[in-house]
Design a protein around this motif. Structure first.
Motif, PDB file in Angstrom:
ATOM      1  N   GLN A   1       0.836  -1.193   0.000  1.00 44.87           N
ATOM      2  CA  GLN A   1       0.000   0.000   0.000  1.00 44.87           C
ATOM      3  C   GLN A   1       0.877   1.251   0.000  1.00 44.87           C
ATOM      4  OE1 GLN A   1      -2.751  -0.859   3.348  1.00 44.87           O
ATOM      5  NE2 GLN A   1      -4.344  -0.674   1.799  1.00 44.87           N
ATOM      6  N   ILE A   2       0.519   2.223  -0.866  1.00 46.79           N
ATOM      7  CA  ILE A   2       1.286   3.445  -0.995  1.00 46.79           C
ATOM      8  C   ILE A   2       0.318   4.620  -1.051  1.00 46.79           C
ATOM      9  CG2 ILE A   2       3.185   2.314  -2.206  1.00 46.79           C
ATOM     10  CD1 ILE A   2       2.078   3.432  -4.815  1.00 46.79           C
ATOM     11  N   GLY A   3       0.854   5.811  -0.981  1.00 48.95           N
ATOM     12  CA  GLY A   3       0.041   7.005  -1.119  1.00 48.95           C
ATOM     13  C   GLY A   3      -0.712   7.350   0.155  1.00 48.95           C
ATOM     14  N   LYS A   4      -1.401   8.471   0.104  1.00 52.28           N
ATOM     15  CA  LYS A   4      -2.144   8.955   1.258  1.00 52.28           C
ATOM     16  C   LYS A   4      -3.243   7.975   1.632  1.00 52.28           C
ATOM     17  CE  LYS A   4      -4.617  13.033   2.970  1.00 52.28           C
ATOM     18  NZ  LYS A   4      -5.141  14.376   2.618  1.00 52.28           N
ATOM     19  N   ASP A   5      -3.302   7.607   2.903  1.00 51.13           N
ATOM     20  CA  ASP A   5      -4.308   6.677   3.431  1.00 51.13           C
ATOM     21  C   ASP A   5      -4.225   5.300   2.787  1.00 51.13           C
ATOM     22  OD1 ASP A   5      -5.300   8.733   5.033  1.00 51.13           O
ATOM     23  OD2 ASP A   5      -6.756   9.358   3.500  1.00 51.13           O
ATOM     24  N   GLY A   6      -3.135   5.000   2.094  1.00 52.31           N
ATOM     25  CA  GLY A   6      -3.000   3.689   1.481  1.00 52.31           C
ATOM     26  C   GLY A   6      -4.046   3.392   0.433  1.00 52.31           C
ATOM     27  N   ARG A   7      -4.471   4.453  -0.291  1.00 49.96           N
ATOM     28  CA  ARG A   7      -5.533   4.249  -1.283  1.00 49.96           C
ATOM     29  C   ARG A   7      -5.044   3.478  -2.506  1.00 49.96           C
ATOM     30  NH1 ARG A   7      -7.216   9.787   0.183  1.00 49.96           N
ATOM     31  NH2 ARG A   7      -5.862  10.579  -1.467  1.00 49.96           N
ATOM     32  N   LEU A   8      -3.727   3.446  -2.716  1.00 50.63           N
ATOM     33  CA  LEU A   8      -3.162   2.735  -3.858  1.00 50.63           C
ATOM     34  C   LEU A   8      -2.366   1.529  -3.380  1.00 50.63           C
ATOM     35  CD1 LEU A   8      -1.851   5.776  -5.945  1.00 50.63           C
ATOM     36  CD2 LEU A   8      -3.912   4.440  -6.374  1.00 50.63           C
ATOM     37  N   THR A   9      -2.357   0.498  -4.186  1.00 48.62           N
ATOM     38  CA  THR A   9      -1.589  -0.703  -3.886  1.00 48.62           C
ATOM     39  C   THR A   9      -0.681  -1.015  -5.067  1.00 48.62           C
ATOM     40  OG1 THR A   9      -3.365  -1.598  -2.507  1.00 48.62           O
ATOM     41  CG2 THR A   9      -1.694  -3.139  -3.284  1.00 48.62           C
ATOM     42  N   LEU A  10       0.604  -1.233  -4.799  1.00 45.92           N
ATOM     43  CA  LEU A  10       1.586  -1.566  -5.822  1.00 45.92           C
ATOM     44  C   LEU A  10       2.219  -2.898  -5.458  1.00 45.92           C
ATOM     45  CD1 LEU A  10       3.221  -0.779  -8.361  1.00 45.92           C
ATOM     46  CD2 LEU A  10       4.824   0.393  -6.833  1.00 45.92           C
ATOM     47  N   LEU A  11       2.069  -3.898  -6.334  1.00 46.64           N
ATOM     48  CA  LEU A  11       2.564  -5.232  -6.037  1.00 46.64           C
ATOM     49  C   LEU A  11       3.312  -5.815  -7.231  1.00 46.64           C
ATOM     50  CD1 LEU A  11      -0.538  -6.803  -4.240  1.00 46.64           C
ATOM     51  CD2 LEU A  11       1.600  -6.068  -3.179  1.00 46.64           C
ATOM     52  N   PRO A  12       4.361  -6.598  -6.991  1.00 49.94           N
ATOM     53  CA  PRO A  12       5.054  -7.292  -8.082  1.00 49.94           C
ATOM     54  C   PRO A  12       4.272  -8.532  -8.503  1.00 49.94           C
ATOM     55  CG  PRO A  12       6.076  -7.824  -5.986  1.00 49.94           C
ATOM     56  CD  PRO A  12       5.005  -6.822  -5.682  1.00 49.94           C
ATOM     57  N   ILE A  13       4.378  -8.885  -9.777  1.00 48.73           N
ATOM     58  CA  ILE A  13       3.701 -10.054 -10.319  1.00 48.73           C
ATOM     59  C   ILE A  13       4.712 -10.871 -11.119  1.00 48.73           C
ATOM     60  CG2 ILE A  13       1.815 -10.924 -11.745  1.00 48.73           C
ATOM     61  CD1 ILE A  13       0.786  -9.372  -9.397  1.00 48.73           C
ATOM     62  N   PRO A  14       5.049 -12.091 -10.688  1.00 55.14           N
ATOM     63  CA  PRO A  14       5.955 -12.917 -11.499  1.00 55.14           C
ATOM     64  C   PRO A  14       5.247 -13.445 -12.735  1.00 55.14           C
ATOM     65  CG  PRO A  14       5.178 -14.148  -9.597  1.00 55.14           C
ATOM     66  CD  PRO A  14       4.667 -12.744  -9.429  1.00 55.14           C
ATOM     67  N   VAL A  15       5.989 -13.651 -13.795  1.00 60.90           N
ATOM     68  CA  VAL A  15       5.465 -14.193 -15.052  1.00 60.90           C
ATOM     69  C   VAL A  15       6.223 -15.468 -15.383  1.00 60.90           C
ATOM     70  CG1 VAL A  15       5.085 -13.779 -17.514  1.00 60.90           C
ATOM     71  CG2 VAL A  15       4.868 -11.887 -15.887  1.00 60.90           C
ATOM     72  N   LEU A  16       5.490 -16.566 -15.590  1.00 62.30           N
ATOM     73  CA  LEU A  16       6.111 -17.844 -15.894  1.00 62.30           C
ATOM     74  C   LEU A  16       5.129 -18.684 -16.695  1.00 62.30           C
ATOM     75  CD1 LEU A  16       8.791 -19.312 -15.222  1.00 62.30           C
ATOM     76  CD2 LEU A  16       7.594 -20.387 -13.299  1.00 62.30           C
ATOM     77  N   PHE A  17       5.545 -19.176 -17.877  1.00 57.12           N
ATOM     78  CA  PHE A  17       4.646 -19.974 -18.700  1.00 57.12           C
ATOM     79  C   PHE A  17       5.458 -20.844 -19.653  1.00 57.12           C
ATOM     80  CE2 PHE A  17       5.410 -16.039 -20.991  1.00 57.12           C
ATOM     81  CZ  PHE A  17       5.635 -16.449 -22.301  1.00 57.12           C
ATOM     82  N   TYR A  18       4.749 -21.769 -20.297  1.00 59.23           N
ATOM     83  CA  TYR A  18       5.379 -22.633 -21.296  1.00 59.23           C
ATOM     84  C   TYR A  18       4.421 -22.841 -22.458  1.00 59.23           C
ATOM     85  CZ  TYR A  18       7.420 -26.624 -23.662  1.00 59.23           C
ATOM     86  OH  TYR A  18       7.950 -27.449 -24.613  1.00 59.23           O
ATOM     87  N   GLN A  19       4.895 -22.659 -23.685  1.00 57.47           N
ATOM     88  CA  GLN A  19       4.145 -22.944 -24.895  1.00 57.47           C
ATOM     89  C   GLN A  19       5.072 -23.645 -25.876  1.00 57.47           C
ATOM     90  OE1 GLN A  19       2.723 -19.141 -26.221  1.00 57.47           O
ATOM     91  NE2 GLN A  19       0.963 -19.159 -24.850  1.00 57.47           N
ATOM     92  N   ALA A  20       4.506 -24.540 -26.675  1.00 56.92           N
ATOM     93  CA  ALA A  20       5.330 -25.317 -27.602  1.00 56.92           C
ATOM     94  C   ALA A  20       6.091 -24.422 -28.568  1.00 56.92           C
ATOM     95  CB  ALA A  20       4.444 -26.302 -28.365  1.00 56.92           C
ATOM     96  N   GLU A  21       5.440 -23.349 -29.058  1.00 57.63           N
ATOM     97  CA  GLU A  21       6.091 -22.512 -30.063  1.00 57.63           C
ATOM     98  C   GLU A  21       7.098 -21.532 -29.485  1.00 57.63           C
ATOM     99  OE1 GLU A  21       1.839 -20.757 -29.683  1.00 57.63           O
ATOM    100  OE2 GLU A  21       2.831 -22.669 -29.417  1.00 57.63           O
ATOM    101  N   THR A  22       7.091 -21.332 -28.152  1.00 58.80           N
ATOM    102  CA  THR A  22       8.001 -20.364 -27.546  1.00 58.80           C
ATOM    103  C   THR A  22       8.986 -20.996 -26.565  1.00 58.80           C
ATOM    104  OG1 THR A  22       6.498 -19.871 -25.706  1.00 58.80           O
ATOM    105  CG2 THR A  22       6.264 -18.550 -27.719  1.00 58.80           C
ATOM    106  N   GLY A  23       8.672 -22.177 -26.042  1.00 54.21           N
ATOM    107  CA  GLY A  23       9.459 -22.736 -24.967  1.00 54.21           C
ATOM    108  C   GLY A  23       9.104 -22.070 -23.641  1.00 54.21           C
ATOM    109  N   LEU A  24      10.013 -22.145 -22.676  1.00 55.74           N
ATOM    110  CA  LEU A  24       9.784 -21.550 -21.360  1.00 55.74           C
ATOM    111  C   LEU A  24       9.828 -20.033 -21.452  1.00 55.74           C
ATOM    112  CD1 LEU A  24       9.492 -21.974 -18.275  1.00 55.74           C
ATOM    113  CD2 LEU A  24      12.000 -21.904 -18.154  1.00 55.74           C
ATOM    114  N   GLY A  25       8.826 -19.394 -20.875  1.00 54.37           N
ATOM    115  CA  GLY A  25       8.790 -17.935 -20.799  1.00 54.37           C
ATOM    116  C   GLY A  25       8.830 -17.479 -19.354  1.00 54.37           C
ATOM    117  N   TYR A  26       9.528 -16.372 -19.089  1.00 50.83           N
ATOM    118  CA  TYR A  26       9.672 -15.911 -17.721  1.00 50.83           C
ATOM    119  C   TYR A  26       9.891 -14.401 -17.719  1.00 50.83           C
ATOM    120  CZ  TYR A  26      14.434 -16.557 -19.410  1.00 50.83           C
ATOM    121  OH  TYR A  26      15.563 -16.536 -20.182  1.00 50.83           O
ATOM    122  N   GLY A  27       9.448 -13.770 -16.640  1.00 48.70           N
ATOM    123  CA  GLY A  27       9.605 -12.330 -16.535  1.00 48.70           C
ATOM    124  C   GLY A  27       9.003 -11.808 -15.252  1.00 48.70           C
ATOM    125  N   LEU A  28       8.766 -10.507 -15.222  1.00 50.67           N
ATOM    126  CA  LEU A  28       8.265  -9.851 -14.020  1.00 50.67           C
ATOM    127  C   LEU A  28       7.336  -8.719 -14.414  1.00 50.67           C
ATOM    128  CD1 LEU A  28       8.508  -9.729 -10.893  1.00 50.67           C
ATOM    129  CD2 LEU A  28      10.288  -8.000 -11.204  1.00 50.67           C
TER     130      LEU A  28
END
Length: 412
Positions: A55-82
């Motif tokens: 929670q950030i900002g005045k009175d915690g009205r906003l929320t900022l969170l990290p989101i991991p990215v992880l997937f697998y598809q035959a045409e791309t192989g393993l995918g990863y990020g943030l």
């Protein structure tokens, strides 16, 4: 493999979300000191509750969170990020619906990548509504040809770099009605493709499709501008319990705006949400039609299937279970429905299904060409205050293998 990777990410996000405060969607997390007895001055100023993780900002009205990215598809192989998610309100006005912005970067074993910012913003009092996307893809997609009869035997790889800039700016003209303009730029470069289909039994359909010109196999820029009007009574756009959305826009693409192609796009989007007995069970429905006149390049054709277009379809996934633009043409209609059921704690379940069709001409749609999709999934209330859900679906559809889909927010 897809299930294992998605489950790991899902478990991690649940752990993160568990640190968030529980409460109704419009809660304001403020604790005040008890009122002093009559005639006595307050002993202290109001005491505010400590902010939870993110929670950030005045009175915690906003929320900022990290989101991991992880997937697998035959045409791309393993995918990863943030990625990162910003959600909440920019003022203390709880009648203004929450805004959100999502940024993500991922790359894959086979060299594909995405850098994307998608945002939906309501200014205080909802005087203005901004909905936009900035995406840079290095992408590999299977291409099956155009029209409702595109067959799986045509499956051919295409690879290109894609830049999308799409921004809407609308002003509230009467309560819940917004009018404004939309600008959209798509830039396709570095197109490449093998000479044969994926099964190596025939020439790549991208080379032999009679409706794909030699010009479309080169770098292509499409730039368009037009009016858009929206009637929106949804209580919370990311996961509505009740309300309607009626959205109509026209985009004029032409050389005066720097476009290599001249065509007009018309799009109508209608959604309805209502509780069935109580808010524990929600019915969500959507109809979307997209129609074109003029000279439309292959990348801009209307398509059904989970899409990479972001705000192209107002952030909706069309007929989950059908591969990305598996069927594409100049004209498209689609209807889908979903029942969302409260289960326990922060978990919901959902079942969904839909039908759709594409054709070169509006008057040539045939019932026998109808495409079907459906599936079921679970939802986890990642941010209860703003109804930000994690969505995990198993879906199947016409001409596509069943698959697992993991995303932030409801499909529509």
């Amino acid at each position: 493999m897809r299930f294992i990777l998605a489950a790991l990410v899902f478990s991690g996000l649940i752990f993160t979300a568990a640190a968030q405060p529980a409460g109704p969607s419009d809660s304001v997390y403020v604790v005040t000191a008890p009122a002093p007895p009559a005639g006595l001055a307050p002993l202290a100023a109001p005491v505010r509750a400590p902010k939870s993780f993110g929670q950030i900002g005045k009175d915690g009205r906003l929320t900022l969170l990290p989101i991991p990215v992880l997937f697998y598809q035959a045409e791309t192989g393993l995918g990863y990020g943030l990625g990162g998610l910003l959600s909440g309100r920019f003022s203390a006005d709880t009648l203004t619906r929450p805004s959100n912005a999502r940024i993500q970067y991922w790359t894959t074993q086979k060299g594909q990548s995405l850098l994307q910012l998608v945002h939906t913003v309501y200014t205080p009092g909802e005087k203005f509504y901004l909905n936009g996307e900035l995406s840079a893809y290095d992408i590999l997609l299977n291409y099956y040809g155009t029209g409702p009869q595109a067959t799986s035997a045509n499956e051919s790889q295409t690879e290109y770099k894609l830049l999308i800039i799409n921004q809407r700016l609308q002003k509230q003209i009467v309560p819940k009605v917004f009018f404004g303009a939309q600008y959209r730029l798509t830039n396709v470069t570095d197109i490449s493709f093998p000479t044969l289909t994926t099964d190596e039994r025939a020439p790549n359909v991208f080379l032999r499709d009679p409706r794909i010109t030699a010009r479309e196999r080169q770098n292509t820029r499409v730039s368009g501008l037009g009016p858009v009007i929206t009637y929106d009574t949804r209580d919370v756009p990311l996961a509505a319990f009740r309300g309607d959305l009626l959205d109509f826009g026209v985009t004029f693409n032409g050389s005066g705006l720097g476009s290599d192609y001249r065509f007009v796009r018309y799009q109508f989007d209608a959604r309805h949400f209502q509780p069935l007995g109580s808010t524990r069970t929600i019915l969500a429905t959507q109809f979307l039609g997209q129609f074109h006149t003029g000279d439309v390049p292959f990348r801009e054709l209307a398509g059904i299937g989970a899409n990479l277009g972001g705000t192209l379809y107002n952030n909706a996934n069309l007929l989950r279970g059908i591969y990305e633009q598996r069927f594409r043409d100049r004209q498209m209609v689609m209807f889908q429905a979903e029942i969302r059921q409260k289960l326990f704690w922060r978990f919901d379940g959902a079942v969904f299904g839909g039908v759709g069709n594409v054709n070169n001409y509006i008057d040539k749609f045939e019932l026998r060409d109808t495409k079907y999709a459906g599936g079921a999934g679970i939802r986890f209330h990642f941010l209860q205050r703003d109804r930000v859900n994690l969505r995990f679906d198993y879906a199947w559809g016409t001409g596509s293998a069943p698959g697992l889909l993991f995303a932030i927010g409801e499909a529509f």
